[in-house]
Design a protein around this motif. Sequence first.
Motif, PDB file in Angstrom:
ATOM      1  N   THR A  26     -34.475  13.657  27.725  1.00  0.00           N
ATOM      2  CA  THR A  26     -35.190  13.801  26.456  1.00  0.00           C
ATOM      3  C   THR A  26     -35.798  12.473  26.026  1.00  0.00           C
ATOM      4  O   THR A  26     -36.950  12.410  25.565  1.00  0.00           O
ATOM      5  CB  THR A  26     -34.245  14.321  25.358  1.00  0.00           C
ATOM      6  OG1 THR A  26     -33.714  15.589  25.751  1.00  0.00           O
ATOM      7  CG2 THR A  26     -34.972  14.472  24.034  1.00  0.00           C
TER       8      THR A  26
ATOM      9  N   GLN B 276     -37.500  17.662  23.924  1.00  0.00           N
ATOM     10  CA  GLN B 276     -36.296  18.412  24.279  1.00  0.00           C
ATOM     11  C   GLN B 276     -36.637  19.626  25.131  1.00  0.00           C
ATOM     12  O   GLN B 276     -35.913  19.945  26.087  1.00  0.00           O
ATOM     13  CB  GLN B 276     -35.564  18.839  23.006  1.00  0.00           C
ATOM     14  CG  GLN B 276     -34.880  17.692  22.283  1.00  0.00           C
ATOM     15  CD  GLN B 276     -34.279  18.110  20.955  1.00  0.00           C
ATOM     16  OE1 GLN B 276     -34.598  19.179  20.432  1.00  0.00           O
ATOM     17  NE2 GLN B 276     -33.418  17.272  20.401  1.00  0.00           N
ATOM     18  N   GLU B 277     -37.735  20.289  24.800  1.00  0.00           N
ATOM     19  CA  GLU B 277     -38.135  21.461  25.584  1.00  0.00           C
ATOM     20  C   GLU B 277     -38.484  21.057  27.015  1.00  0.00           C
ATOM     21  O   GLU B 277     -38.066  21.715  27.984  1.00  0.00           O
ATOM     22  CB  GLU B 277     -39.335  22.143  24.928  1.00  0.00           C
ATOM     23  CG  GLU B 277     -39.014  22.794  23.592  1.00  0.00           C
ATOM     24  CD  GLU B 277     -40.255  23.314  22.886  1.00  0.00           C
ATOM     25  OE1 GLU B 277     -41.373  23.078  23.423  1.00  0.00           O
ATOM     26  OE2 GLU B 277     -40.121  23.932  21.813  1.00  0.00           O
TER      27      GLU B 277
ATOM     28  N   GLU C  21     -39.376  10.783  16.686  1.00  0.00           N
ATOM     29  CA  GLU C  21     -38.822  11.909  15.932  1.00  0.00           C
ATOM     30  C   GLU C  21     -39.835  13.053  15.840  1.00  0.00           C
ATOM     31  O   GLU C  21     -39.467  14.231  15.918  1.00  0.00           O
ATOM     32  CB  GLU C  21     -38.429  11.431  14.529  1.00  0.00           C
ATOM     33  CG  GLU C  21     -37.790  12.493  13.658  1.00  0.00           C
ATOM     34  CD  GLU C  21     -36.444  12.942  14.177  1.00  0.00           C
ATOM     35  OE1 GLU C  21     -36.055  14.095  13.884  1.00  0.00           O
ATOM     36  OE2 GLU C  21     -35.770  12.152  14.879  1.00  0.00           O
ATOM     37  N   ARG C  22     -41.104  12.696  15.718  1.00  0.00           N
ATOM     38  CA  ARG C  22     -42.140  13.711  15.592  1.00  0.00           C
ATOM     39  C   ARG C  22     -42.281  14.544  16.866  1.00  0.00           C
ATOM     40  O   ARG C  22     -42.550  15.757  16.806  1.00  0.00           O
ATOM     41  CB  ARG C  22     -43.481  13.052  15.247  1.00  0.00           C
ATOM     42  CG  ARG C  22     -44.588  14.012  14.898  1.00  0.00           C
ATOM     43  CD  ARG C  22     -45.870  13.271  14.541  1.00  0.00           C
ATOM     44  NE  ARG C  22     -46.359  12.462  15.636  1.00  0.00           N
ATOM     45  CZ  ARG C  22     -47.078  12.937  16.652  1.00  0.00           C
ATOM     46  NH1 ARG C  22     -47.387  14.214  16.705  1.00  0.00           N
ATOM     47  NH2 ARG C  22     -47.491  12.135  17.611  1.00  0.00           N
TER      48      ARG C  22
ATOM     49  N   GLN D  11     -39.874  14.934  19.118  1.00  0.00           N
ATOM     50  CA  GLN D  11     -38.550  15.190  19.661  1.00  0.00           C
ATOM     51  C   GLN D  11     -38.386  16.627  20.143  1.00  0.00           C
ATOM     52  O   GLN D  11     -37.817  16.875  21.207  1.00  0.00           O
ATOM     53  CB  GLN D  11     -37.486  14.868  18.600  1.00  0.00           C
ATOM     54  CG  GLN D  11     -36.063  14.804  19.126  1.00  0.00           C
ATOM     55  CD  GLN D  11     -35.828  13.607  20.031  1.00  0.00           C
ATOM     56  OE1 GLN D  11     -36.618  12.682  20.086  1.00  0.00           O
ATOM     57  NE2 GLN D  11     -34.722  13.629  20.760  1.00  0.00           N
ATOM     58  N   ARG D  12     -38.891  17.584  19.361  1.00  0.00           N
ATOM     59  CA  ARG D  12     -38.718  18.987  19.747  1.00  0.00           C
ATOM     60  C   ARG D  12     -39.412  19.272  21.083  1.00  0.00           C
ATOM     61  O   ARG D  12     -38.820  19.920  21.966  1.00  0.00           O
ATOM     62  CB  ARG D  12     -39.278  19.899  18.657  1.00  0.00           C
ATOM     63  CG  ARG D  12     -39.138  21.385  18.967  1.00  0.00           C
ATOM     64  CD  ARG D  12     -39.794  22.223  17.876  1.00  0.00           C
ATOM     65  NE  ARG D  12     -39.078  22.093  16.623  1.00  0.00           N
ATOM     66  CZ  ARG D  12     -38.003  22.814  16.302  1.00  0.00           C
ATOM     67  NH1 ARG D  12     -37.541  23.711  17.164  1.00  0.00           N
ATOM     68  NH2 ARG D  12     -37.417  22.663  15.137  1.00  0.00           N
ATOM     69  N   LYS D  13     -40.640  18.804  21.230  1.00  0.00           N
ATOM     70  CA  LYS D  13     -41.353  19.029  22.483  1.00  0.00           C
ATOM     71  C   LYS D  13     -40.670  18.297  23.635  1.00  0.00           C
ATOM     72  O   LYS D  13     -40.588  18.828  24.757  1.00  0.00           O
ATOM     73  CB  LYS D  13     -42.804  18.565  22.351  1.00  0.00           C
ATOM     74  CG  LYS D  13     -43.665  18.932  23.550  1.00  0.00           C
ATOM     75  CD  LYS D  13     -45.122  18.581  23.302  1.00  0.00           C
ATOM     76  CE  LYS D  13     -45.993  18.984  24.490  1.00  0.00           C
ATOM     77  NZ  LYS D  13     -47.413  18.635  24.280  1.00  0.00           N
TER      78      LYS D  13
ATOM     79  N   ARG E  65     -27.541  25.923  26.429  1.00  0.00           N
ATOM     80  CA  ARG E  65     -27.635  25.821  24.977  1.00  0.00           C
ATOM     81  C   ARG E  65     -26.309  26.115  24.300  1.00  0.00           C
ATOM     82  O   ARG E  65     -26.045  25.623  23.199  1.00  0.00           O
ATOM     83  CB  ARG E  65     -28.715  26.780  24.471  1.00  0.00           C
ATOM     84  CG  ARG E  65     -30.115  26.365  24.896  1.00  0.00           C
ATOM     85  CD  ARG E  65     -31.172  27.354  24.457  1.00  0.00           C
ATOM     86  NE  ARG E  65     -32.508  26.902  24.828  1.00  0.00           N
ATOM     87  CZ  ARG E  65     -33.619  27.604  24.620  1.00  0.00           C
ATOM     88  NH1 ARG E  65     -33.542  28.811  24.052  1.00  0.00           N
ATOM     89  NH2 ARG E  65     -34.791  27.117  24.978  1.00  0.00           N
TER      90      ARG E  65
ATOM     91  N   GLU F 260     -35.383  20.050  28.912  1.00  0.00           N
ATOM     92  CA  GLU F 260     -34.599  21.223  29.293  1.00  0.00           C
ATOM     93  C   GLU F 260     -35.153  21.861  30.559  1.00  0.00           C
ATOM     94  O   GLU F 260     -34.392  22.261  31.456  1.00  0.00           O
ATOM     95  CB  GLU F 260     -34.600  22.228  28.137  1.00  0.00           C
ATOM     96  CG  GLU F 260     -33.699  23.432  28.363  1.00  0.00           C
ATOM     97  CD  GLU F 260     -33.735  24.382  27.186  1.00  0.00           C
ATOM     98  OE1 GLU F 260     -34.646  25.248  27.159  1.00  0.00           O
ATOM     99  OE2 GLU F 260     -32.866  24.255  26.296  1.00  0.00           O
TER     100      GLU F 260
END
Length: 464
Positions: free
Chosen positions: A246, A131-132, A124-125, A127-129, A181, A135
């Motif tokens: 991801t 996803q980037e 979870e920590r 996750q944002r990176k 997106r 993508e």
Amino acid sequence: MTSPYERGQAFTPREIVSELDRYIVGQAAAKRAVAIALRNRWRRQRVPEELRDEIAPKNIIMIGPTGVGKTEIARRLARLSQAPFLKVEASKYTEVGYVGRDVESMIRDLVEVSVKLVREEETERVQRKAQEQAEERLLDLLVPPRPRSFEDRPGAEPEAAAPAPAPEGQATREKLRRMLREGQLADREVEVATQDRGMSLPMMQVFSTSGVEEMNMNLQDMLGNLFPKRTKKRKLKVPEALQALTAEEASRLVDNEGVVREALRRAEQSGIVFIDEIDKVAGRERGQQGPEVSREGVQRDLLPIVEGSAVTTKYGVVHTQHILFIAAGAFNVAKPADLIPELQGRFPIRVELLPLTREDFLRILTEPRNALGRQYEALLATEGVTLEFEPAALARLAELAEAVNRKAENIGARRLHTVLEKLLEELSFRAPEMGGQRVVITPAEVDRALADIVQDQDLSRYIL
């Protein structure tokens, strides 16, 4: 920024009891006992280091009939504190030398739970990176990079380096990024290369028995590492491909060694093992034949785990002296004094949970956040049916549930599930054909569906 685990460990006893009250009716003594036990862990981390290892957790025995909240209290406590939690049944274990599970396996299972918990937090920590990066990989599949010319290859002269991407290529990539997106590419398929997880020894399985569990627990992992990892190309829709990429990127970003290190620490310092049915191994009879002979043996095998010992797991050695053990049992045949004295001494706190009354049943139906009445209303709302209970109908349900528990077997709050399921059986069956209707449950409807069954004792034993 504090983690959920750190926040969970810092709750005060009053806050813990207040949180438990949101889900569990009554049983104030048990809630206070577990709240103090959890807070003592926070206190222990702040005492001088030379004294810290000397402070052992105050293990708890919960005594009470089934269905009064013993397991739920322990489970909610673990969820609140973000601590590794494992529920086991004492009757599933046997002493060494008998066929069955070794008591040390409960610690290995706790470590597995801890590793899963920490890995989910770390995933979870990042996750944002992840996803980037996923993508970008997906855009590479949608807009393949141009072939490398001679000038792009290693060893080319500096002045002949690859030129910057063409403006039209970058514009196309950004356009696809925006469409991705906004969900406009959901129907497009791409070919994704992902790791094939189904290649780990499909024809082999190691069966473990008591006494040899620690010998073969790493065998599959060792053999699995002998084979190279394989990738498999699959055609996926864009949303599925983005999800798969991801997950793959997140697994690369997570520090597995750090996860294992933190998981072992949490299992040792914050782990909670809930041992249900402890009364099933409470006998100390001599000279009996058959399975009964192993009951005292299970207690003696359990004793060093509760006292504090080193257990070998596939992730490393775990010391158990600071794991919190909560034992529970109905003790309607045996009694806590039937446990061996050494084990009794390792559970210094004893809490009696009271049988549920009619008023408790009514509160269970209406007060908790996960109240049964709300659960059924939400389930039928998915079919477009509006279900409502009149207050008098809920009171009648509580009265009938108490009556059945008194006449048949007392299974506590679980009786409400059987009573409600029988009451709403016809409605649940016809709900897909009743979209848009409003149904109000009245006391008369409750009596029509249940009163005859409750009054017939033989029939209620089978149906309710």
